[in-house]
Enzyme design. Structure first.
Site, PDB file in Angstrom:
ATOM      1  N   LYS A  36       0.658  -1.181  -0.015  1.00 30.67           N
ATOM      2  CA  LYS A  36      -0.026  -0.029   0.066  1.00 30.67           C
ATOM      3  C   LYS A  36       0.840   1.268   0.078  1.00 30.67           C
ATOM      4  CE  LYS A  36      -1.008  -0.053   5.013  1.00 30.67           C
ATOM      5  NZ  LYS A  36      -1.790  -1.056   5.773  1.00 30.67           N
ATOM      6  N   ARG A 131      -8.602  -1.566  16.298  1.00 34.39           N
ATOM      7  CA  ARG A 131      -9.087  -1.300  14.847  1.00 34.39           C
ATOM      8  C   ARG A 131      -9.946  -2.683  14.459  1.00 34.39           C
ATOM      9  NH1 ARG A 131      -4.833   0.309  10.367  1.00 34.39           N
ATOM     10  NH2 ARG A 131      -5.166  -1.845   9.744  1.00 34.39           N
TER      11      ARG A 131
HETATM   12  C1  PLP Z   1      -0.819  -1.611   6.521  1.00 32.65           C
HETATM   13  C2  PLP Z   1      -0.975  -2.807   7.260  1.00 32.65           C
HETATM   14  C3  PLP Z   1      -0.142  -3.805   7.327  1.00 32.65           C
HETATM   15  C4  PLP Z   1       1.566  -3.321   7.132  1.00 32.65           C
HETATM   16  O1  PLP Z   1       1.862  -2.466   8.176  1.00 32.65           O
HETATM   17  P1  PLP Z   1       3.616  -2.201   8.333  1.00 32.65           P
HETATM   18  O2  PLP Z   1       3.602  -1.271   9.596  1.00 32.65           O
HETATM   19  O3  PLP Z   1       3.719  -1.328   6.973  1.00 32.65           O
HETATM   20  O4  PLP Z   1       4.403  -3.397   8.041  1.00 32.65           O
HETATM   21  C5  PLP Z   1      -0.243  -4.948   7.826  1.00 32.65           C
HETATM   22  N1  PLP Z   1      -1.571  -5.246   8.252  1.00 32.65           N
HETATM   23  C6  PLP Z   1      -2.647  -4.527   7.954  1.00 32.65           C
HETATM   24  C7  PLP Z   1      -4.078  -5.075   8.224  1.00 32.65           C
HETATM   25  C8  PLP Z   1      -2.400  -3.308   7.333  1.00 32.65           C
HETATM   26  O5  PLP Z   1      -3.307  -2.457   7.221  1.00 32.65           O
END
Ligand code: PLP
Length: 588
Positions: A36, A131
């Site tokens: 992302k 969340r």
């Molecule tokens: C963004 C996201 C991640 C990745 O997080 P990082 O801190 O960039 O490794 C993993 N799981 C979910 C559900 C996310 O939204």
């Protein structure tokens, strides 16, 4: 290249993935690559795939569609709990989704059946960050219902921490997830293939755990791309933290008051700001703003302070950096700054690869040692052209002061005309050729060698005598082997008379050249301007039949052994003249 731009080092990304795979793999944890932050950039995503990441995860369907359409071969996982309004796209474009709502799961099932697809689901468990996630007490009921839904396959459970509430993953949270997994498998006689413990914030838990329990998957974004864990944002050992470089341009540089003057009202961001009176100050404006980047998330790599920003401008304190209009400034970016930059249409995305630099340097060094081996076997058919001083010509040259007293800047007679023509071409562009060095006696070469030896000995006090010797010989020929002894070698730079300075060749401050691999003439990672300036210098000498040294962009050979090798001549025409015999060698 267009500025502002972001340089993306794909070699460093590959390195980080490899290291993370090794680290987490050592305790049986596989990595899902989270795309992302890179906005589903297919080129970057394909590096993850090349490094054997099997699942790519993104929170946006659009990014997943982009990667799929670009042909990036992976399984795709949707990170954000699907919206009811997008379930059909989820089923069509993604292989796996993270879920916490039964009503959504029922819709996914409906569309999976309709499209004759089995869609894989991972149920998210709430562990306290608040969340997404099903409360642990309700997980039994949800699983029971999901197992009845046709078209869906429950492949695992997961948790996500340290995102909303700032609650980090620890041993107790992770063993809770493990025990839920084991409990569900027992209760429902199922096998859960993926127990996904979390994200880049799981690093400390991982490092401090001998036993990671059932956790066999982490979804990593920040660790891969910024080389950091996400609890304290500390670098992870052996990872690169400078994969991305934001490059922006200075568009105004002036001395102005430090405090705005006139009647105070709201600024562009709707804020009333207070300023300290610090008298007149050097200020500059950069051509980038809040529309392109989260300004609070960027850190300059040089010593400047950001004073403020509006949507298209950043105003900086230029006191310590003395930037001029047209100069560029490089920034590091945090996650949110990176996210916005990579998704901004106004910023050029430029991929680089530090490995290419490595490969180039290796090739240069291999060729250089081959040439050195060949040199003694090159036949010399000495043409006896005498040495002649460049000082006594009427060419419009600059002579860089030499460490050798009464240095005469001697070259072979045939070379004189060549230097004259190069000099004239430069004069026509309001530039002048700088002669740094030409013929050197063996005493002169010895002096240079000794000076550099002392310099590097101070620079690397831990190195042995032969270690320092090796470094020096990277850059200075051993006194008995220098091409400068032939009178067929010239060291040169260019002075820009319009700008009143020595041109920028990427490793010099004025006349002062910092010796490093960046001095290899075609080193890939120098500024575009330095590349152009090197091309000008090298082009001029090549047009007169010289060859540019393999390791020094300022050194040119003609007529000597190196020239013969590079030009594939049968013999060289200039041998060494190690000691001057005034009557034979010098012509006035
Ligand atoms: C963004 C996201 C991640 C990745 O997080 P990082 O801190 O960039 O490794 C993993 N799981 C979910 C559900 C996310 O939204």
């Amino acid at each position: 290249m267009k500025i502002p731009r972001i340089d993306i080092d794909i070699g460093k990304i590959a390195h980080n993935i490899q290291q993370l795979k090794k680290l987490y793999g050592s305790k049986g944890i596989q990595i899902t690559g989270v795309t992302k932050v890179i906005g589903g950039n297919p080129l970057i995503a394909s590096i993850l795939v090349k490094k054997d990441i099997k699942i790519l995860a993104d929170s946006r369907i659009e990014n997943i569609v982009k990667m799929r359409k670009a042909g990036v071969q992976a399984k795709y996982l949707l990170l954000r709990t699907p919206a009811l309004s997008q379930v059909e796209e989820v089923v069509i474009y993604t292989d796996i989704s993270l879920n916490s709502e039964l009503i959504v799961l029922k819709e996914l099932s409906k569309y999976a059946i309709r499209n004759q697809i089995i869609h894989k689901v991972i149920l998210m468990v709430e562990l306290g960050d608040l969340r997404e996630g099903i409360m642990p007490l309700e997980i039994n009921n949800t699983v029971k219902e999901v197992l009845l839904l046709k078209g869906l396959s429950l492949i695992g459970i997961g948790s996500n921490l340290a995102c909303f509430g700032g609650i980090g993953p620890d041993a107790s949270k992770m063993s809770k997830l493990s025990s839920i997994a084991t409990h569900l498998e027992k209760t429902f006689k199922i096998k859960l293939a993926i127990i996904s413990g979390g994200n880049s914030a799981n690093y400390h838990w991982f490092k401090s755990s001998k036993n990671v329990g059932r956790i066999n998957n982490l979804r990593l974004g920040e660790s891969i791309f910024l080389g950091r864990e996400a609890l304290c944002r500390k670098p992870i050992p052996r990872l690169f933290t400078d994969i991305f470089t934001l490059v922006v341009e200075v568009i105004e540089s002036k001395i102005k008051p430090s405090k705005p003057y006139g009647k105070v009202s709201q600024n562009a961001n709707g804020k009333i700001k207070k300023f300290k009176e610090k008298g007149l100050m050097d200020r500059a404006i950069l051509a980038i703003g809040g529309q392109d980047v989260d300004v609070s998330g960027i850190t300059p790599r040089q010593n400047i302070d950001i004073l403020g920003a509006s949507s298209d401008h950043i105003v900086i304190d230029n006191t310590k950096s003395n930037l001029k209009v047209g100069d560029t400034v490089e920034f590091d970016l945090n996650y949110s700054a990176l996210l916005r930059v990579l998704n901004s249409p106004y910023i050029t995305k430029n991929t680089i690869n530090f490995n290419e630099c490595k490969a180039y340097c290796k090739a240069v060094e291999a060729k250089d040692s081959r040439n050195k081996l060949l040199t003694p076997s090159i036949r010399i058919s000495e043409n006896n052209s005498p040495l002649i001083s460049l000082i006594n010509t009427d060419f419009n040259l600059i002579f860089e002061p030499s460490i050798s007293v009464d240095y005469m800047y001697l070259v072979r007679e045939d070379i004189l005309g060549k230097i004259g023509r190069i000099s004239e071409k430069l004069n026509a562009q309001n530039k002048r050729l700088i002669i740094r060095s030409a013929w050197r006696s063996s005493e002169h070469q010895q002096l240079l060698w000794d000076t550099k030896f002392e310099f590097f000995q101070k620079e690397y006090p831990e190195k042995s005598f032969s270690g320092v010797k090796k470094i020096v010989s990277y850059f200075i020929a051993f006194p008995t082997k220098s091409m400068h002894a032939t009178g067929g070698a010239v060291d040169a730079l260019i002075y820009d008379d319009a700008k009143k300075c020595v041109m920028d060749f990427g490793t010099n401050k004025g006349y002062d050249i910092n010796l490093s691999k960046k001095c290899y003439p075609y080193y890939p990672k120098i500024s575009e301007e330095a590349k152009e300036n090197r091309a000008l210098l090298i082009g001029l000498f090549q047009s007169e039949g010289f060859v540019c040294d393999l390791k020094e962009y300022w050194h040119f050979d003609y007529g000597n052994a190196i020239w013969a090798i590079e030009k594939e001549k049968e013999f060289a025409i200039y041998g060494s003249i190690s000691k001057l015999d005034m009557s034979i060698n010098i012509k006035n």
